[in-house]
Scaffold this motif. Structure first.
Motif, mmCIF file in Angstrom:
data_model
loop_
_atom_site.group_PDB
_atom_site.id
_atom_site.type_symbol
_atom_site.label_atom_id
_atom_site.label_comp_id
_atom_site.label_asym_id
_atom_site.label_seq_id
_atom_site.Cartn_x
_atom_site.Cartn_y
_atom_site.Cartn_z
ATOM 1 N N ALA A 69 0.819 -1.214 0.000
ATOM 2 C CA ALA A 69 0.000 0.000 0.000
ATOM 3 C C ALA A 69 0.851 1.262 0.000
ATOM 4 O O ALA A 69 0.410 2.312 -0.491
ATOM 5 C CB ALA A 69 -0.928 -0.004 1.212
ATOM 6 N N ALA A 70 2.067 1.180 0.523
ATOM 7 C CA ALA A 70 2.953 2.350 0.554
ATOM 8 C C ALA A 70 3.490 2.714 -0.826
ATOM 9 O O ALA A 70 3.958 3.835 -1.044
ATOM 10 C CB ALA A 70 4.118 2.102 1.510
ATOM 11 N N ASN A 71 3.422 1.778 -1.772
ATOM 12 C CA ASN A 71 3.847 2.051 -3.141
ATOM 13 C C ASN A 71 2.733 2.830 -3.843
ATOM 14 O O ASN A 71 1.612 2.346 -3.956
ATOM 15 C CB ASN A 71 4.112 0.729 -3.871
ATOM 16 N N PRO A 72 3.009 4.043 -4.345
ATOM 17 C CA PRO A 72 1.948 4.830 -4.991
ATOM 18 C C PRO A 72 1.366 4.171 -6.229
ATOM 19 O O PRO A 72 0.264 4.527 -6.657
ATOM 20 C CB PRO A 72 2.650 6.149 -5.335
ATOM 21 N N HIS A 73 2.067 3.197 -6.806
ATOM 22 C CA HIS A 73 1.543 2.491 -7.974
ATOM 23 C C HIS A 73 0.554 1.389 -7.583
ATOM 24 O O HIS A 73 -0.129 0.847 -8.454
ATOM 25 C CB HIS A 73 2.687 1.883 -8.784
ATOM 26 N N CYS A 74 0.507 1.059 -6.295
ATOM 27 C CA CYS A 74 -0.453 0.054 -5.828
ATOM 28 C C CYS A 74 -1.809 0.731 -5.671
ATOM 29 O O CYS A 74 -1.965 1.669 -4.909
ATOM 30 C CB CYS A 74 0.004 -0.532 -4.497
ATOM 31 N N ARG A 75 -2.794 0.227 -6.398
ATOM 32 C CA ARG A 75 -4.113 0.852 -6.384
ATOM 33 C C ARG A 75 -5.012 0.302 -5.276
ATOM 34 O O ARG A 75 -5.745 1.050 -4.651
ATOM 35 C CB ARG A 75 -4.790 0.665 -7.744
ATOM 36 N N THR A 76 -4.971 -1.017 -5.063
ATOM 37 C CA THR A 76 -5.798 -1.627 -4.021
ATOM 38 C C THR A 76 -5.068 -2.824 -3.425
ATOM 39 O O THR A 76 -4.210 -3.436 -4.075
ATOM 40 C CB THR A 76 -7.160 -2.117 -4.570
ATOM 41 N N VAL A 77 -5.424 -3.137 -2.190
ATOM 42 C CA VAL A 77 -4.916 -4.325 -1.513
ATOM 43 C C VAL A 77 -6.106 -5.068 -0.918
ATOM 44 O O VAL A 77 -6.974 -4.457 -0.286
ATOM 45 C CB VAL A 77 -3.931 -3.963 -0.385
ATOM 46 N N THR A 78 -6.153 -6.384 -1.124
ATOM 47 C CA THR A 78 -7.148 -7.231 -0.472
ATOM 48 C C THR A 78 -6.401 -8.203 0.422
ATOM 49 O O THR A 78 -5.604 -9.007 -0.069
ATOM 50 C CB THR A 78 -7.995 -8.002 -1.490
ATOM 51 N N ALA A 79 -6.611 -8.094 1.733
ATOM 52 C CA ALA A 79 -5.858 -8.877 2.714
ATOM 53 C C ALA A 79 -6.779 -9.859 3.416
ATOM 54 O O ALA A 79 -7.722 -9.454 4.095
ATOM 55 C CB ALA A 79 -5.206 -7.945 3.728
ATOM 56 N N PHE A 80 -6.513 -11.152 3.263
ATOM 57 C CA PHE A 80 -7.323 -12.205 3.874
ATOM 58 C C PHE A 80 -6.621 -12.729 5.131
ATOM 59 O O PHE A 80 -5.469 -13.196 5.050
ATOM 60 C CB PHE A 80 -7.529 -13.362 2.897
ATOM 61 N N GLU A 81 -7.302 -12.652 6.271
ATOM 62 C CA GLU A 81 -6.758 -13.173 7.533
ATOM 63 C C GLU A 81 -7.915 -13.712 8.369
ATOM 64 O O GLU A 81 -8.799 -12.957 8.775
ATOM 65 C CB GLU A 81 -6.016 -12.073 8.301
ATOM 66 N N PRO A 82 -7.932 -15.024 8.666
ATOM 67 C CA PRO A 82 -9.101 -15.619 9.303
ATOM 68 C C PRO A 82 -9.106 -15.633 10.833
ATOM 69 O O PRO A 82 -10.166 -15.789 11.439
ATOM 70 C CB PRO A 82 -9.064 -17.050 8.770
ATOM 71 N N VAL A 83 -7.947 -15.521 11.484
ATOM 72 C CA VAL A 83 -7.875 -15.646 12.944
ATOM 73 C C VAL A 83 -8.298 -14.331 13.596
ATOM 74 O O VAL A 83 -7.735 -13.272 13.281
ATOM 75 C CB VAL A 83 -6.459 -16.044 13.383
ATOM 76 N N ALA A 84 -9.253 -14.387 14.496
ATOM 77 C CA ALA A 84 -9.901 -13.179 15.012
ATOM 78 C C ALA A 84 -8.918 -12.190 15.640
ATOM 79 O O ALA A 84 -8.923 -10.996 15.309
ATOM 80 C CB ALA A 84 -10.979 -13.561 16.025
ATOM 81 N N ALA A 85 -8.061 -12.645 16.539
ATOM 82 C CA ALA A 85 -7.136 -11.734 17.217
ATOM 83 C C ALA A 85 -6.133 -11.136 16.234
ATOM 84 O O ALA A 85 -5.786 -9.952 16.317
ATOM 85 C CB ALA A 85 -6.410 -12.471 18.341
ATOM 86 N N THR A 86 -5.671 -11.954 15.295
ATOM 87 C CA THR A 86 -4.715 -11.465 14.299
ATOM 88 C C THR A 86 -5.389 -10.497 13.340
ATOM 89 O O THR A 86 -4.798 -9.472 12.947
ATOM 90 C CB THR A 86 -4.112 -12.649 13.523
ATOM 91 N N PHE A 87 -6.631 -10.786 12.971
ATOM 92 C CA PHE A 87 -7.372 -9.879 12.097
ATOM 93 C C PHE A 87 -7.558 -8.518 12.768
ATOM 94 O O PHE A 87 -7.458 -7.476 12.108
ATOM 95 C CB PHE A 87 -8.736 -10.466 11.741
ATOM 96 N N ALA A 88 -7.807 -8.497 14.065
ATOM 97 C CA ALA A 88 -7.955 -7.231 14.791
ATOM 98 C C ALA A 88 -6.670 -6.415 14.709
ATOM 99 O O ALA A 88 -6.707 -5.190 14.534
ATOM 100 C CB ALA A 88 -8.337 -7.493 16.241
#
Length: 260
Positions: free
Chosen positions: A98-117
């Protein structure tokens, strides 16, 4: 592995077998001396993360123990792209992308509740909420639920492969739901780090409507439970032509890229 570009055995041993092992020990030692407060800190990768000194995964993120290969690959992209982070954990590579200005979108999948928080918190800390979409689910072939084994002392080892009694019930998205979550406008760079579920995830990606737009897939291999040759064969059949190995021994990473 057939068709795999790899460093020399001696070079790989020195870089990954020796230096990386020493870096892990250093990260653990220095982290043990840090405060227990959960203040935001700037990692050696340049992104902000909420401190979690008792978690080995966070320690490695803070001290840049994971090396520079994927971090530099994401930072060096010079055309518009979207990043798909499957097994995002606390968001290190999502934040770097996301810090790269050429990156338009990021989709981040994380299933573990505490880690997702923690992932959601880190996205907000870096001001990336408009660019990064965090999805509290794992990726597989079919939607449903499953039990995942977790370890608070090393969140990155959460694994469906070890799921069972005492684990955490998580949501799983099949490829149709995953496709709906991913941006449809730009070439895709995908990271897959799911502790033994890589073959299934890559099978799902091969069935994705987004497959022609996937320019590169960075994935983890552990020969104890991963058929690396089968993964490479599937990706070659999908048009990936260059495979570069990073690592030493039975546990390493591979970057698969299309010819163009």
């Amino acid at each position: 592995m057939t068709g795999l570009v790899a460093p020399s055995p001696v070079g790989a041993f020195i870089e990954y077998g020796l230096f990386k092992t020493l870096a892990k020990w250093r990260a653990r030692l220095l982290s043990a001396l840090r405060r227990t407060a959960a203040d935001p800190v700037r990692t050696r990768y340049g992104v902000l993360m909420r401190a979690n000194w008792r978690d080995r995964t966070f320690q490695y993120c803070y001290h840049a123990t994971y090396g520079r290969v994927l971090a530099d690959y994401l930072a060096d992209q010079r055309r518009p792209f979207s990043f798909v982070d499957i097994g995002a954990n606390q968001g290190l590579y999502s934040l770097i992308a996301a810090a790269n200005p050429h990156c338009r979108t990021v989709t981040a999948f994380e299933p573990v509740a505490a880690t997702f928080a923690r992932l959601a918190d880190n996205i907000a800390l870096n001001g990336d909420s408009e660019k990064v979409c965090a999805v509290d689910a794992a990726v597989s072939l079919e939607s449903g639920t499953a039990t995942i084994a977790t370890d608070a002392a090393h969140s990155g080892t959460a694994s469906l492969r070890h799921g069972g009694a005492g684990g955490e019930t998580i949501r799983i998205l099949g490829i149709a739901d995953v496709d709906a979550a991913i941006d449809e406008r730009f070439p895709l760079v995908v990271k897959v780090d799911v502790e033994g579920h890589e073959e299934t995830v890559i099978e799902a990606l091969a069935a994705s409507t987004h497959l022609p737009r996937i320019a590169a897939i960075f994935y983890e291999v552990d020969r104890r439970w991963t058929d690396a040759a089968a993964i490479e064969a599937r990706l070659r059949g999908a048009g990936f032509a260059r495979f570069t190995r990073y690592g030493f021994g039975r546990h390493y990473d591979v970057l698969a890229e299309r010819a163009s």
